[in-house]
Design an enzyme around this catalytic site. Structure first.
Site, PDB file in Angstrom:
ATOM      1  N   HIS A 133       0.849  -1.191   0.000  1.00 13.87           N
ATOM      2  CA  HIS A 133       0.000   0.000   0.000  1.00 13.87           C
ATOM      3  C   HIS A 133       0.890   1.248   0.000  1.00 13.87           C
ATOM      4  O   HIS A 133       2.066   1.187   0.378  1.00 13.87           O
ATOM      5  CB  HIS A 133      -0.899   0.015   1.228  1.00 13.87           C
ATOM      6  CG  HIS A 133      -1.954  -1.044   1.216  1.00 13.87           C
ATOM      7  ND1 HIS A 133      -3.040  -0.999   2.053  1.00 13.87           N
ATOM      8  CD2 HIS A 133      -2.096  -2.177   0.471  1.00 13.87           C
ATOM      9  CE1 HIS A 133      -3.809  -2.051   1.844  1.00 13.87           C
ATOM     10  NE2 HIS A 133      -3.247  -2.788   0.884  1.00 13.87           N
TER      11      HIS A 133
ATOM     12  N   GLU B 135       1.028   3.894   1.923  1.00 15.35           N
ATOM     13  CA  GLU B 135       1.592   4.270   3.222  1.00 15.35           C
ATOM     14  C   GLU B 135       2.711   3.324   3.631  1.00 15.35           C
ATOM     15  O   GLU B 135       3.743   3.761   4.144  1.00 15.35           O
ATOM     16  CB  GLU B 135       0.498   4.278   4.304  1.00 15.35           C
ATOM     17  CG  GLU B 135      -0.615   5.269   4.058  1.00 15.35           C
ATOM     18  CD  GLU B 135      -1.781   4.699   3.252  1.00 15.35           C
ATOM     19  OE1 GLU B 135      -2.844   5.322   3.253  1.00 15.35           O
ATOM     20  OE2 GLU B 135      -1.621   3.629   2.604  1.00 15.35           O
TER      21      GLU B 135
ATOM     22  N   CYS C  59      -5.990   2.175   5.590  1.00 18.80           N
ATOM     23  CA  CYS C  59      -6.642   0.930   5.983  1.00 18.80           C
ATOM     24  C   CYS C  59      -6.100   0.523   7.364  1.00 18.80           C
ATOM     25  O   CYS C  59      -5.132   1.111   7.851  1.00 18.80           O
ATOM     26  CB  CYS C  59      -6.355  -0.156   4.939  1.00 18.80           C
ATOM     27  SG  CYS C  59      -4.659  -0.791   5.014  1.00 18.80           S
TER      28      CYS C  59
ATOM     29  N   CYS D 217      -2.242  -0.189   7.371  1.00 18.64           N
ATOM     30  CA  CYS D 217      -1.419   1.019   7.244  1.00 18.64           C
ATOM     31  C   CYS D 217      -1.527   1.889   8.493  1.00 18.64           C
ATOM     32  O   CYS D 217      -0.537   2.471   8.942  1.00 18.64           O
ATOM     33  CB  CYS D 217      -1.820   1.798   5.998  1.00 18.64           C
ATOM     34  SG  CYS D 217      -1.449   0.908   4.466  1.00 18.64           S
TER      35      CYS D 217
END
Length: 154
Positions: free
Chosen positions: A51, A53, A81, A84
């Site tokens: 992801h 992040e 999410c 993260c």
């Protein structure tokens, strides 16, 4: 528009343009300067943890040579999410700025509600069967770590 959020959004577009992953970007900032910028790379790497992040945190840690980012801020094009969000806490980042909400993400089929339900114990069905095994043996490295840390001189 905030300059760092603008760059996070540019990262989201960059990842989409190159078919790297979903429409998410992130920027790590220290003392008003960008340390790392990244976008979602789940598709291009076949890594479900890639992801924006997570990628930005990994890059910032490599660049700074440490895992403690407590003197940094993170700008994310979308509310992180659960994975993260946890990584942001593990990295000790003190400030998170985000643009779109988790509801906005769910509207385009990036829905994390199931994970939130599992965390809260509200999931009607569990996707993962969790079984604890071999606790005693698994504790051995913990004991070794504690023994080692008790002898470290500060």
């Amino acid at each position: 528009m905030n300059e760092f959020m603008k760059i996070a959004i540019e990262e989201a577009f960059e990842g989409m343009k190159n078919n790297h992953g979903g429409p998410f970007g992130a920027v790590i900032v220290k003392d008003g300067k960008i340390i790392a910028r990244a976008h979602n790379e789940v598709i291009s790497t076949n890594d479900p943890t890639a992801h924006a992040e997570m990628n930005a945190i990994r890059k910032a840690c490599r660049i700074l040579g440490r895992f403690d980012l407590s003197d940094c801020e993170i700008y994310s094009s979308c509310e992180p999410c659960p994975m993260c969000f946890a990584a942001i806490h593990w990295a000790k980042i003190k400030k998170l700025y985000y643009g779109a909400t988790r509801e906005d993400a769910a509207d385009i089929d990036f829905d994390d509600q199931y994970i939130y339900d599992v965390i809260r114990g509200n999931a009607s069905e569990l996707q993962v069967d969790v079984v604890q095994i071999d606790r005693d043996k698994s504790l051995e490295p913990f004991h070794e770590w504690k023994f080692k840390m008790d002898r470290v001189q500060y």
